[in-house]
Enzyme design. Structure first.
Site, PDB file in Angstrom:
ATOM      1  N   LYS A 103     -15.637 -10.406  15.736  1.00 28.53           N
ATOM      2  CA  LYS A 103     -14.935  -9.132  15.549  1.00 28.53           C
ATOM      3  C   LYS A 103     -14.107  -8.843  16.794  1.00 28.53           C
ATOM      4  O   LYS A 103     -14.653  -8.670  17.883  1.00 28.53           O
ATOM      5  CB  LYS A 103     -15.922  -7.989  15.298  1.00 28.53           C
ATOM      6  CG  LYS A 103     -15.227  -6.627  15.273  1.00 28.53           C
ATOM      7  CD  LYS A 103     -16.165  -5.462  15.028  1.00 28.53           C
ATOM      8  CE  LYS A 103     -15.479  -4.159  15.415  1.00 28.53           C
ATOM      9  NZ  LYS A 103     -16.330  -2.978  15.173  1.00 28.53           N
ATOM     10  N   ALA A 190     -15.356   1.894  11.151  1.00 23.57           N
ATOM     11  CA  ALA A 190     -15.391   3.103  11.978  1.00 23.57           C
ATOM     12  C   ALA A 190     -14.994   4.343  11.189  1.00 23.57           C
ATOM     13  O   ALA A 190     -14.092   4.305  10.356  1.00 23.57           O
ATOM     14  CB  ALA A 190     -14.503   3.000  13.211  1.00 23.57           C
ATOM     15  N   ASN A 212     -21.921   1.841  12.158  1.00 22.38           N
ATOM     16  CA  ASN A 212     -23.051   1.795  13.084  1.00 22.38           C
ATOM     17  C   ASN A 212     -23.654   3.188  13.252  1.00 22.38           C
ATOM     18  O   ASN A 212     -24.769   3.465  12.827  1.00 22.38           O
ATOM     19  CB  ASN A 212     -22.586   1.240  14.442  1.00 22.38           C
ATOM     20  CG  ASN A 212     -23.739   1.009  15.408  1.00 22.38           C
ATOM     21  OD1 ASN A 212     -24.859   1.462  15.215  1.00 22.38           O
ATOM     22  ND2 ASN A 212     -23.489   0.288  16.471  1.00 22.38           N
TER      23      ASN A 212
END
Lengths: 260, 69
Positions: A103, A190, A212
């Site tokens: 990533k 995100a 996350n």
């Protein structure tokens, strides 16, 4: 109906069933992290590359809890603000794990953690030429997405909102335009805050979602991980099913004929 | 007698009697199979760690995977 067991996606020649990629940061401890990954059903986790703690090498490490033989590690370049830093980090990551799927993210500033696309595209080119398969965090800009693809990105990963903000998908139009224009997988990376945000991303036709904080900072991260798994599956099914058209006014669901 | 080398490891000075990168990594209590090493700015491939000799003044970065998003 499409069998969910056959619904898979492929990135750089690797096929996955789960469309949810989860991060491994911000958890209370490794055990909670591992339990959340399990509940999420994720087959890929992002990891960061950092200096080892020389003063206390006996501390537990991530690999003791999340087995890289069972779960694909996707090394990231979080914290890198130049192409050079990102390239250096991923060269080390490849040596530490032997993986080419990575990533890439090159950040522009600490306040917004917004991507620096000039540096990102430059790093992507260098990495692709070195045999890396970069999945690339980027702005929700359809033109930048095309440029990334030309630079060798194997997946386009536009932000839905700033990293760690949990604000949800701010611009559904640009995400949809990126999905429509891309020949490689598109994943929202995100900005997801709760399960409905993940479902929205999937309903827009994204191939997956990466998150996350939404899981790690939930009051019950393991339960939220499961919610995200279900939301991604629900959103994917809704996308494949094809939503009804929008009407400006009401349309009765019961027949008008035969009213008493 | 083994010579003692002055190295910089992860930004900090370190003195060691280790002759190779692999020996240094083990001396630090780490498993060479779980780390990656940059030696004077270049990647030290894992397969070569046992063979690469350390020299006085060498700069090393030893990294591993940690949790991240």
């Amino acid at each position: 109906m499409t069998d969910t067991a056959t619904d898979s996606w492929t990135v750089a020649g690797q096929t996955f069933t789960s469309r949810l990629i989860v991060g491994t940061g911000k958890y209370k401890d490794f055990a909670q992290n591992a339990a959340a990954v399990e509940a999420s059903g994720a087959e890929i986790v992002t990891v960061a590359v950092r200096r080892v703690n020389i003063s206390d090498p006996s501390q537990p490490v991530l690999m003791d809890y999340i087995d890289p033989k069972k779960i694909t590690y996707l090394p990231n370049t979080a914290g890198c603000f130049t192409a050079e830093d990102a390239i250096r980090t991923l060269r080390l990551a490849r040596e530490a794990g032997g993986w080419e799927l990575v990533k890439l993210e090159v950040l522009g500033e600490a306040r917004t953690l917004y991507p620096n696309m000039v540096e990102t595209i430059r790093a992507c080119e260098v990495l692709a030429n070195e045999g890396f398969k970069p999945m690339v965090y980027c702005t929700d800009d359809p033109i930048a997405a095309q440029q990334l693809e030309q630079a060798g990105a194997v997946a386009i990963m536009p932000l839905g909102a700033p990293i760690g903000s949990g604000l949800g998908i701010q611009n559904q139009v640009t995400i949809r335009l990126i999905v429509e224009g891309a020949k490689v997988p598109v994943l929202v990376d995100a900005g997801v805050g709760t399960a409905s945000d993940a479902a929205v991303a999937m309903e827009l036709g994204c191939d997956g979602v990466l998150m996350n904080t939404a899981i790690a900072e939930a009051k019950d991260p393991v339960r939220m991980a499961r919610a995200m798994k279900l939301a991604v599956e629900a959103g994917r099914d809704a996308y494949l099913a094809g939503r009804m058209g929008r009407r400006k006014y009401a349309d009765p669901s019961s027949p008008l004929a035969g009213l008493i | 007698m083994t010579a003692t080398l002055s190295l910089t490891v992860n930004g900090d000075p370190l003195r060691t009697a280790a002759a190779t990168i692999a020996a240094l990594v083990r001396e630090l209590g780490l498993n060479p199979a779980k780390v990656a090493v940059e030696h004077n700015g270049a990647i030290a491939p894992r397969s070569t760690l046992e063979g690469v000799a350390l020299a006085d003044g060498d700069q090393l970065e030893i990294v591993h995977f940690v949790g991240g998003g």
